[in-house]
Design a protein around this motif. Sequence first.
Motif, mmCIF file in Angstrom:
data_model
loop_
_atom_site.group_PDB
_atom_site.id
_atom_site.type_symbol
_atom_site.label_atom_id
_atom_site.label_comp_id
_atom_site.label_asym_id
_atom_site.label_seq_id
_atom_site.Cartn_x
_atom_site.Cartn_y
_atom_site.Cartn_z
ATOM 1 N N ALA A 54 0.564 -1.423 0.051
ATOM 2 C CA ALA A 54 -0.135 -0.415 -0.254
ATOM 3 C C ALA A 54 0.784 1.190 0.154
ATOM 4 O O ALA A 54 0.671 2.237 -0.616
ATOM 5 C CB ALA A 54 -1.103 -0.009 1.340
ATOM 6 N N LEU A 55 1.797 1.087 1.193
ATOM 7 C CA LEU A 55 2.940 2.734 0.909
ATOM 8 C C LEU A 55 3.841 1.921 -0.733
ATOM 9 O O LEU A 55 3.074 4.111 -1.027
ATOM 10 C CB LEU A 55 3.905 2.152 1.908
ATOM 11 C CG LEU A 55 3.135 2.832 3.169
ATOM 12 C CD1 LEU A 55 4.226 1.980 3.884
ATOM 13 C CD2 LEU A 55 3.098 3.844 3.558
ATOM 14 N N ILE A 56 3.412 1.517 -1.483
ATOM 15 C CA ILE A 56 4.877 1.681 -2.306
ATOM 16 C C ILE A 56 3.640 1.753 -3.614
ATOM 17 O O ILE A 56 3.897 3.063 -3.773
ATOM 18 C CB ILE A 56 4.666 0.061 -2.778
ATOM 19 C CG1 ILE A 56 6.075 0.169 -2.153
ATOM 20 C CG2 ILE A 56 5.599 0.110 -4.354
ATOM 21 C CD1 ILE A 56 5.964 -1.662 -2.297
ATOM 22 N N VAL A 57 2.268 2.059 -3.771
ATOM 23 C CA VAL A 57 1.458 2.645 -4.176
ATOM 24 C C VAL A 57 1.236 3.621 -4.290
ATOM 25 O O VAL A 57 1.304 4.897 -4.805
ATOM 26 C CB VAL A 57 0.380 1.572 -4.237
ATOM 27 C CG1 VAL A 57 -0.673 1.755 -4.878
ATOM 28 C CG2 VAL A 57 0.066 0.463 -4.557
ATOM 29 N N ILE A 58 1.194 3.894 -3.004
ATOM 30 C CA ILE A 58 1.038 5.704 -2.379
ATOM 31 C C ILE A 58 2.432 6.345 -3.435
ATOM 32 O O ILE A 58 1.749 7.354 -3.846
ATOM 33 C CB ILE A 58 1.019 5.856 -0.562
ATOM 34 C CG1 ILE A 58 -0.668 5.325 -0.573
ATOM 35 C CG2 ILE A 58 0.834 7.457 -0.482
ATOM 36 C CD1 ILE A 58 -0.756 4.873 1.140
ATOM 37 N N GLY A 59 3.339 5.981 -2.869
ATOM 38 C CA GLY A 59 4.905 6.458 -3.019
ATOM 39 C C GLY A 59 4.672 6.649 -4.475
ATOM 40 O O GLY A 59 5.228 7.777 -5.226
ATOM 41 N N VAL A 60 4.564 5.676 -5.547
ATOM 42 C CA VAL A 60 4.286 5.876 -7.104
ATOM 43 C C VAL A 60 3.877 6.596 -7.791
ATOM 44 O O VAL A 60 3.726 6.824 -7.808
ATOM 45 C CB VAL A 60 4.505 3.891 -7.526
ATOM 46 C CG1 VAL A 60 4.195 4.062 -9.537
ATOM 47 C CG2 VAL A 60 5.491 3.851 -6.675
ATOM 48 N N ALA A 61 2.442 6.264 -7.100
ATOM 49 C CA ALA A 61 1.167 7.509 -7.019
ATOM 50 C C ALA A 61 1.201 8.935 -7.116
ATOM 51 O O ALA A 61 1.237 9.998 -7.960
ATOM 52 C CB ALA A 61 0.160 6.938 -6.574
ATOM 53 N N LEU A 62 2.148 8.667 -6.047
ATOM 54 C CA LEU A 62 3.096 10.539 -5.793
ATOM 55 C C LEU A 62 3.915 11.049 -6.904
ATOM 56 O O LEU A 62 3.818 12.416 -7.084
ATOM 57 C CB LEU A 62 3.187 11.191 -4.470
ATOM 58 C CG LEU A 62 3.408 12.182 -4.016
ATOM 59 C CD1 LEU A 62 2.773 13.134 -3.892
ATOM 60 C CD2 LEU A 62 4.439 12.261 -2.296
ATOM 61 N N LEU A 63 4.806 10.461 -6.702
ATOM 62 C CA LEU A 63 5.584 10.050 -8.166
ATOM 63 C C LEU A 63 4.933 10.874 -9.369
ATOM 64 O O LEU A 63 5.456 11.596 -10.053
ATOM 65 C CB LEU A 63 6.956 9.283 -7.991
ATOM 66 C CG LEU A 63 8.539 9.358 -9.435
ATOM 67 C CD1 LEU A 63 8.952 10.577 -8.617
ATOM 68 C CD2 LEU A 63 8.184 7.884 -9.532
ATOM 69 N N VAL A 64 4.392 10.007 -9.678
ATOM 70 C CA VAL A 64 3.642 9.633 -11.409
ATOM 71 C C VAL A 64 2.900 11.456 -10.897
ATOM 72 O O VAL A 64 2.372 11.981 -12.380
ATOM 73 C CB VAL A 64 2.837 9.096 -11.185
ATOM 74 C CG1 VAL A 64 2.193 8.901 -12.839
ATOM 75 C CG2 VAL A 64 3.762 8.097 -11.555
ATOM 76 N N ALA A 65 1.970 12.026 -10.089
ATOM 77 C CA ALA A 65 1.488 12.511 -10.025
ATOM 78 C C ALA A 65 2.194 14.532 -10.136
ATOM 79 O O ALA A 65 1.643 15.419 -10.628
ATOM 80 C CB ALA A 65 0.137 12.272 -8.783
ATOM 81 N N VAL A 66 3.075 13.796 -9.603
ATOM 82 C CA VAL A 66 4.083 15.717 -9.879
ATOM 83 C C VAL A 66 5.213 15.682 -10.584
ATOM 84 O O VAL A 66 5.992 16.349 -10.901
ATOM 85 C CB VAL A 66 4.351 15.622 -8.324
ATOM 86 C CG1 VAL A 66 3.634 15.804 -6.458
ATOM 87 C CG2 VAL A 66 5.866 14.665 -7.661
#
Length: 299
Positions: free
Chosen positions: A287-299
């Motif tokens: 879940a943390l990996i997904v959050i981190g990856v999603a943030l990376l792509v979003a910014v």
Amino acid sequence: MFTVATLWIPFTVIAALGQVARNAMQRQLTGPLGTWGATNIRFLFGFPFSIVFFVVLLALTGDPLPWPTAAFWPWLMLGALCQIVATGLMLLAMNDSSFVVTTAYLKTEAIQTAIFGFVFLGDHLTSLKVIAILIATIGVIITALRPGGTKGFADLRPTVLGLVAAATFALSAIGFRGAIITISGVSFVTAASYTLVFGLFVQTLVLTVYLLARAPGVLKAILGLWKPSMLAGFTGAFASQFWFLAFALTAAANVRTLALVEVLFAQAVAYYSFKQPLSARELAGIALIVIGVALLVAV
């Protein structure tokens, strides 16, 4: 949908899928071929495919044949040699630990790549991207933790092997990106493909000469297993082609952080191929990996 500047995102996801498949194939070949024999498969059998990729893409782009500068070669050698060492260490770690846990250790590469990229290439990362990398890396660490006892993490040997492999993979990514961006006058596609051909050539030459000198019987065994080796070589070259395309477009740290989705793919491979179940702790880490990856792509 995707601009040229954001194509690194699908390139990275495709590369991660290919890499999980290649790692699983190499792991199965480690028994009959040994660590360095299985390592050489991705280079020896991947090299011919890289030439095919390059010729086809060169024709499609219409680019002239590149001529690298002197700066190309030190970066290429850094990337090629570090990847040899990293792959061998990875396979050693996989023999001592589970497929998923080893993959988790290897994914600490993301934060190490960010540091090396800033130091050696001056790659700029925003504060939000750094936070994204840290969140995703913490998720990887949680995935790697084991409950019960004072050990916490797996035994020391696979832990050290996995973390050192991650560091050398990080240096390899920096080396290959450094080589790619020295090539001018052609498209990013040609620059990436050209670097891949020379990278695999150096790796094939170095490791084949080593095996001829130290373990000639391993080369004979590799040829005897040419069918599974050919498939592993193709998937390795396929994955590398997309890694290099991504490296040509953005900082290596961005690529290697998004590549943490590989942990999700590894979970699926481990469950269906190696019958290794998924725990609640691993789900929390994912879940943390997904959050981190999603943030990376979003910014």
